[in-house]
Design an enzyme around this catalytic site. Structure first.
Site, PDB file in Angstrom:
ATOM      1  N   GLU A 130      -0.955  -8.717   5.104  1.00  0.00           N
ATOM      2  CA  GLU A 130      -0.620  -8.945   6.524  1.00  0.00           C
ATOM      3  C   GLU A 130      -1.868  -8.888   7.408  1.00  0.00           C
ATOM      4  OE1 GLU A 130      -0.230  -6.206   4.907  1.00  0.00           O
ATOM      5  OE2 GLU A 130      -0.573  -4.473   6.193  1.00  0.00           O
ATOM      6  N   CYS A 137       0.824  -1.210   0.000  1.00  0.00           N
ATOM      7  CA  CYS A 137       0.000   0.000   0.000  1.00  0.00           C
ATOM      8  C   CYS A 137       0.863   1.267   0.000  1.00  0.00           C
ATOM      9  CB  CYS A 137      -0.996  -0.075   1.156  1.00  0.00           C
ATOM     10  SG  CYS A 137      -2.420   0.976   0.883  1.00  0.00           S
ATOM     11  N   HIS A 146      -3.353  -5.310   1.567  1.00  0.00           N
ATOM     12  CA  HIS A 146      -2.648  -5.616   2.825  1.00  0.00           C
ATOM     13  C   HIS A 146      -2.708  -7.108   3.148  1.00  0.00           C
ATOM     14  CE1 HIS A 146      -2.099  -1.506   4.538  1.00  0.00           C
ATOM     15  NE2 HIS A 146      -3.100  -1.224   3.716  1.00  0.00           N
TER      16      HIS A 146
HETATM   17  N1  GLN Z   1      -3.633   6.338   1.329  1.00  0.00           N
HETATM   18  C1  GLN Z   1      -2.322   6.033   1.851  1.00  0.00           C
HETATM   19  C2  GLN Z   1      -1.253   6.856   1.127  1.00  0.00           C
HETATM   20  O1  GLN Z   1      -1.523   7.474   0.169  1.00  0.00           O
HETATM   21  C3  GLN Z   1      -2.028   4.567   1.725  1.00  0.00           C
HETATM   22  C4  GLN Z   1      -3.000   3.778   2.573  1.00  0.00           C
HETATM   23  C5  GLN Z   1      -2.443   2.510   3.133  1.00  0.00           C
HETATM   24  O2  GLN Z   1      -1.226   2.283   3.195  1.00  0.00           O
HETATM   25  N2  GLN Z   1      -3.324   1.690   3.662  1.00  0.00           N
HETATM   26  O3  GLN Z   1      -0.138   6.865   1.541  1.00  0.00           O
END
Ligand code: GLN
Length: 192
Positions: free
Chosen positions: A166, A80, A164
């Protein structure tokens, strides 16, 4: 045993730690340069807030050492925000064109299962204000798509997921990362 550094400045790092330990890996948290300087076989960049993590990496003098280690071949897994950090927006080690907060507000968080190449079928995918990858280039390979958008990719020893893994019980994505790490360890030993 593989020793994995987990960037622990902010975000969802504890879940990665638990999952990797359950798979028999040794882990340590990276909060400052002295942590980072320990020997390691791989790195996790967790989810969280990419702009905050990037700022902290700069402030703590970690940005350049981490960038160099990755370009030097250290296996890395970014989830992410970690995916965003590896893109040209920040560390610029992967040839991925990323759309941040790609799912907008209404669909900020969702769950699905999809196949992931090199990993398996029915991979649980939890998305939280996730990015997706518009386009990969160079040697970067698409590993998974959801609704026509790229949500997992690998370029050499760099693995990224917009979701994610994890946060679910399924350990296959982390196992895949560890197999990339072991592969590198074996190559390093045999080249000595
Ligand atoms: N929206 C976050 C970002 O732009 C990422 C979200 C996440 O890691 N769950 O950094």
């Amino acid at each position: 045993m593989a020793k994995i550094a987990i960037l622990a400045l902010q975000g969802a790092f504890a879940e990665h730690e638990q999952m990797l330990r359950s798979l028999g890996a040794e882990t340590f948290q990276v909060r400052q340069l002295s942590d980072w300087n320990q020997p390691k076989d791989g790195l996790i960049i967790p989810g969280g807030e990419s702009t905050t993590q990037s700022k902290l990496l700069h402030d703590l003098g970690l940005f350049e050492p981490i960038r160099q280690a990755i370009t030097g071949g250290l296996p890395v897994f970014g989830t992410c925000a970690g995916l965003i950090l590896l893109s040209p927006m920040h560390l610029c080690t992967m040839d991925i064109d990323v759309r941040r907060n790609a799912y907008g507000r209404q669909l900020g968080s969702f769950f699905t299962t999809q196949p992931m190449e090199e990993v398996g079928t029915d991979i649980p995918m939890t998305f939280i204000r996730a990015p997706y990858i518009n386009k990969v280039s160079g040697t970067c390979k698409v590993l998974a798509e959801v609704d026509g958008h790229i949500v997992a990719a690998r370029q050499g020893k760099q693995l990224v997921t917009a979701f994610h893994p994890e946060l679910n019980d399924d350990t296959r994505v982390h196992q895949h990362f560890l197999s990339m790490v072991f592969d590198t360890c074996i190559k390093n030993v045999s080249s000595v």
